[in-house]
Structures are given as C-alpha cells and as structure tokens.
Enzyme design. Sequence first.
Site, PDB file in Angstrom:
ATOM      1  N   LYS A 323      45.006  38.938  34.322  1.00  0.00           N
ATOM      2  CA  LYS A 323      45.016  40.358  34.969  1.00  0.00           C
ATOM      3  C   LYS A 323      46.647  40.434  34.924  1.00  0.00           C
ATOM      4  O   LYS A 323      47.394  39.391  35.027  1.00  0.00           O
ATOM      5  CB  LYS A 323      44.898  40.484  36.478  1.00  0.00           C
ATOM      6  CG  LYS A 323      44.810  41.745  36.965  1.00  0.00           C
ATOM      7  CD  LYS A 323      43.914  41.717  38.322  1.00  0.00           C
ATOM      8  CE  LYS A 323      43.807  43.179  38.942  1.00  0.00           C
ATOM      9  NZ  LYS A 323      43.283  43.434  40.162  1.00  0.00           N
ATOM     10  N   GLU A 409      29.908  45.377  51.329  1.00  0.00           N
ATOM     11  CA  GLU A 409      30.231  45.887  52.216  1.00  0.00           C
ATOM     12  C   GLU A 409      28.820  46.117  53.042  1.00  0.00           C
ATOM     13  O   GLU A 409      28.929  45.832  54.374  1.00  0.00           O
ATOM     14  CB  GLU A 409      30.474  47.562  52.138  1.00  0.00           C
ATOM     15  CG  GLU A 409      31.870  47.747  51.382  1.00  0.00           C
ATOM     16  CD  GLU A 409      32.046  47.777  50.134  1.00  0.00           C
ATOM     17  OE1 GLU A 409      33.059  47.697  49.561  1.00  0.00           O
ATOM     18  OE2 GLU A 409      31.294  47.356  49.214  1.00  0.00           O
ATOM     19  N   ARG A 437      28.907  52.780  51.449  1.00  0.00           N
ATOM     20  CA  ARG A 437      28.010  51.567  50.792  1.00  0.00           C
ATOM     21  C   ARG A 437      27.335  50.788  51.703  1.00  0.00           C
ATOM     22  O   ARG A 437      26.207  50.021  51.406  1.00  0.00           O
ATOM     23  CB  ARG A 437      28.839  50.882  49.905  1.00  0.00           C
ATOM     24  CG  ARG A 437      29.487  51.712  48.882  1.00  0.00           C
ATOM     25  CD  ARG A 437      30.786  50.920  48.200  1.00  0.00           C
ATOM     26  NE  ARG A 437      30.236  49.565  47.448  1.00  0.00           N
ATOM     27  CZ  ARG A 437      30.190  49.510  45.931  1.00  0.00           C
ATOM     28  NH1 ARG A 437      30.545  50.507  45.590  1.00  0.00           N
ATOM     29  NH2 ARG A 437      29.654  48.375  45.464  1.00  0.00           N
TER      30      ARG A 437
END
Length: 679
Positions: A323, A409, A437
Amino acid sequence: MEERSFPGRRRPIWGHDSRSAVPRPSARTASEPGRRKTLTAASNTPLLDTIRTPADLRRLPESQLQQVAQEVRQETIDAVSVTGGHLGAGLGVVELTVALHHVFETPRDILIWDVGHQCYPHKILTGRRDRIRTLRQPGGLSGFTKREESPYDPFGAAHSSTSISAALGFAVGRDLKGADNNVVAVIGDGSMSAGMAYEAMNNAGALGSRMIVVLNDNDMSIAPPTGAMSAYLARLVSTRTFLTLRDIGKGIVRHLPKFVEVGAKRAEEFARGMVMGGTLFEELGFYYVGPIDGHNLDHLLPVLKNVRDAQKGPILVHVVTQKGKGYAPAEEAADKYHGVNKFDVVTGKQAKPKANAPSYTRVFGESLIAEGRKDDRVVGITAAMPNGTGLDLFAEAFPKRVFDVGIAEQHAVTFAAGLAAEGYKPFCAIYSTFLQRGYDQVVHDVAIQRLPVRFPIDRAGLVGADGPTHAGAYDLAFLGCLPHFVIMAAADEAELVHMVATAAAIDDGPSAFRYPRGEGVGVEMPAEGVPLEIGRGRILREGSTVAILSLGTRLKAALEAAETLDGFGLSTTVADARFMKPLDRDLLRRLAREHAVLVTVEEGSIGGFGSHVLQALAEEGLLDGGLKVRPMMLPDSFLDHDSPERMYAAAGLDAPGIVTRVFEALGRDTAGVEAMRRA
C-alpha cells in the site's frame, strides 16, 4: 510491518530505488482542478498520453507496460495532491491495474473493484484521465466505482467485501445467457476480514461457475512471496495442464478406499499448504494460485493469461502488494496515506486548515476516556476504524479495553451484546453508513434482549466528498422504530460530552448518540460530562409565533433562521430536542399550543425525527387546532458528493431554507428569502 530508518541514509521521495522510482511530476497549477491536462511534446507521461481506453493499452507491447505503470502512478499522485482522496490503496494496485486491463478485454470482460477506493488508476486508464482532477469535487468524478459514470464500472462499490458476491452474480448471469466473457473481482485492503466475502466464496465454490478472484494482499500476507521460485510455482499451477492434473488427481482420490482417500487428501492438503498456502481457498472450492509479487509485471502477466484461458471454475489469484507503493511519504505513513487532504507532492505535507474547534470525533474519544477512568467496565469496539471513530485515543489510555474486529460490523454488534450481557459497558463505535451492515444484529441480539450496548454513531448526516454511499442519512429511521432504544443527537461538541456520559449511565437497554463529521461549532466545553435527563429537550430562545424544533447540529442554522424571522416580524422560539426517543412530549405540547407554526429540522431521512414528532402530535390531538407543522429532513433521494454546506443548502436545511419553509407555511412570498440566499 514498521518501516525502519537508518542514520546517514536519505531515502528518495519517489520510492526505494531506481527500479521503483516514479519520475517527479512537472509543476502544475492547482487552481483549476477540473481542467484537462495539456499534452505537449515535453510531457513526462508519453505512453500514458497515447492511452484513452484499455484497448489502446492492449496494443502496447509488454516491454512498455512497466513505464505505463510508472506514468499512471505519477498521474495518480499528482491528481490526488490537487483533489485529496484515497491514495495509498490505489498506488498499491498500479501494476495490477495495468496488467488486468492489458490481459482482459474490458469492458466485455467484467472487472469489479472491491470498496472502490483502489480505483483511481483504473479510472485513469478507462477514459476518465481528462477528469481525474475533478475527483470528489462538485460535479466531478466519484471517489469510488459508479455504474452511471462509465461502462468500465460494471458495479458500484464504496463499502467493502461485496465484489465476490457481485462477480458471482455476473458469472451466473453470463452462464445463463450462454456467453463466454471473463468475470474478475479484485478484493483486498482489509475486505477479506468480512464474513460476506467467505459466504460468497462458499457459494461460488458450490456453483462452480468460471470466475477469477484476485486477492490484493497489501497488509499482512497470508503467505509471503518468495521471489523467483514463488513466481515459477504460481505460473506452473495456473497452467491448464496443471489444473487438469489436479482435477484428475481429485477424481482418482474419490475412487480410492476410504482410509487411502483420507490419507491422500491430507497429504495433498499438506503439500499444497506448504507450497502455496491456499488450503482454505481450495476447501471453499477455488483453485488457488500464488502468492505473486503484485508489482512485478513479469510475474503478473503470464499468471493472469493462464487463469484467463483456463476453462475451470472459480480461481483465486493471491497477489501481494505494498500500500502506498512508489511514493515514500505514503510508504512511511502509518496508514499508508489511506485518505489524504490536498498535499505537496515533493514533501508529502498535507494541507490541513487550522481548526477553530475540536472535531466531534476527538471530543467523543476524549469523553470516553473520561468515562473509562471512572468505570473500568467501559470498553470500546470498532470495525476497522479506530482512527476514524476516535477509539485510537481511548486505546492509548486503555490498550486492553479496545477491540478492533476488522471489517465485520455484524460481529462487532453481537460481540458488544455479549460483553453487555457479561456486565461490561461496551461502546460500539461505527459510522452511520456502516452500522447499516449490522442491522439484523442490532435488532435481534441487542434490542430484543434489551442489552445496554451503546452506539456512538459518527459521520451522521451528509459527509461531503464521499457522497451518497457514506452519507449518515438513515440511522434515525432504522433505529427509531426499535423498542427500548434511547436515541440522542448532539447539537454541538459540548452536548456530545454530556451524551457520552448519558450513554455510560444507561444500564437498562440500548442507546445511540449521533454526531457529524468535522469540527464542532466552537462552544465553551464543559469540565466533565454530566448525564442528561432522559427524554428532556431544552429551549434556547423564546418567541410566540414560530417554533423551530431541531435535532442535531442543524441547531445553529435554526438559530440563524430565527434571527431572520424576527426581522420579518415573526417572533420565533428555538428548541433543541436532544432526544428523538423518548421524545420530550411536555416540550412538544408547549410548542404546539403556543405557536402557529412548528418546524422540525433534522439531518436524517424520511421516517426519522419528524415522523416521530408527527406521530406524537397526532396521538395528543394537537393537529386538530390549525397548527401548521412542517417537518424538514433530507430529501427522498441520494445526494451526489459536494461540500457539506452546499449539500445542506441544496436540501433546504440551511437558515434560508428554514425561513423559506416557514414563509410557505404562512402563505407569504418567499422572493425576499431567495434574494437573501443568493446574497
């Protein structure tokens, strides 16, 4: 892994060495973020300048693709320095993006990006380079994939872990139509921590439809690449011959005596796990290929060609990337420059306007620390957003009392319910848009059992550049219909301090308190939080004709509107409801009986605060005496990205919008108000 620095060595800003370095971009005026880049003979992106669509990219020889990747990386850095946005994830998939569009015939071949914040290089290569400096700007490109924006975005994504499910839908649809195009899903950047991805893989493995999943492993590698040998093995096991041999081997094993079959399977799994690390994915029904260095096109291209041409069921290609790759400030940052403001390309320094007040997120984090010092049962839970929710501050003070469960979640909510049942005081801090969610768990595991889970809801209301996918528009509606919930909304940062204390004191059922993104309004802060009386609002200014009842941070606009209305001879009361549930019915009765017009204002959708007020007024018989009630909420539509101020103005939830609504209720001409808005 922590990046270490060594005395006496200065690292180039554009990468580790000449192989990964990106040419420094030319100077460019940032005052015109939407203008098309002028192409000249002196351009430092000569190959990229020839690419309008992936078809142009596919005409280039493979020997030039590394230079294309370097130019795409340069363009991505330069564009995001002007607009702000997600940077690190996109930099990590530059080579992968180039390889995918070179190998696959997009858009005929379906390419789906998970989350979508990895997609800036993809947008550059798919006909949107001339608008790339409008990313997340009013009227500009979305920061995520968006179906309406391009045929190269077959599926919109801004929440994580949806790509495999969507790709399977495309693959099955293709099979039903008798077509033969490829379907590719790119998942990663934390998305594999969500259960939905594994549910989709389990279904895909059972159905056996031909599809390709690229796992962009850019943080903790499932298995690290081991150079040339790893690349050779990945290329070998992705060939059609090897895949066929694996099928033959599995067929033979199925016909062996049971004890031999079990031993053979275990031996095969052990060998496969030792060599490739893909036992889990193979058990889900995928052919596993990898790991591969995602920045080495010599490794990527042959493997992608092999899996493209393999007439097999689902295949997973494990690609390891870094990343922030190729831009030293991003590589060295703790979050790899996941999301950035506008920044100086040379130094990497981000432009951060001086704050006039603390952010709501920081106020929450510091207030929770204060409650944690009073009671060691206070714990924090986050779903992969410790910094975004302010729980990173709590974690510094109480490292053993914060739990980051990843992008999960549903698990976060039920985990919090278990902690509450065990006698703890969990604060399950989840953005409004992400709490959606875990809604079934909120209903089934928290509300029905009346467990005292506290839900700090950050990013309530409109969030600006992230657009409709991240707007916190629905939590008031979807929580307000649940029995036993206490629901609060902070009007300012001082009120948030008190609401944290209030939630900590509630021990007989669930509670939620919401607050927006960004800075507070600059009010004086209390020394400590004091629990509020449940279900009691407050009056901030008294009037006799118009009453404005606000929930949340639209209170400031309500007070400004009251000043304007007074100037038009309309004496105005302004009240802060504080609680949507339970409503302050005494306050509501007073406002309804003593005023000709009652306006409710909220930063939520239809079905929220205004609906609860109307229900209460109807039950009390207060709608029968000529009272004019006008609920004001977000429109029944999805609002595109813009600045929050412009979005609220467009929704009519600014001071002129409130005044206009009052004038309309009274049948008065609104022309003067419109002139005030334009001024």
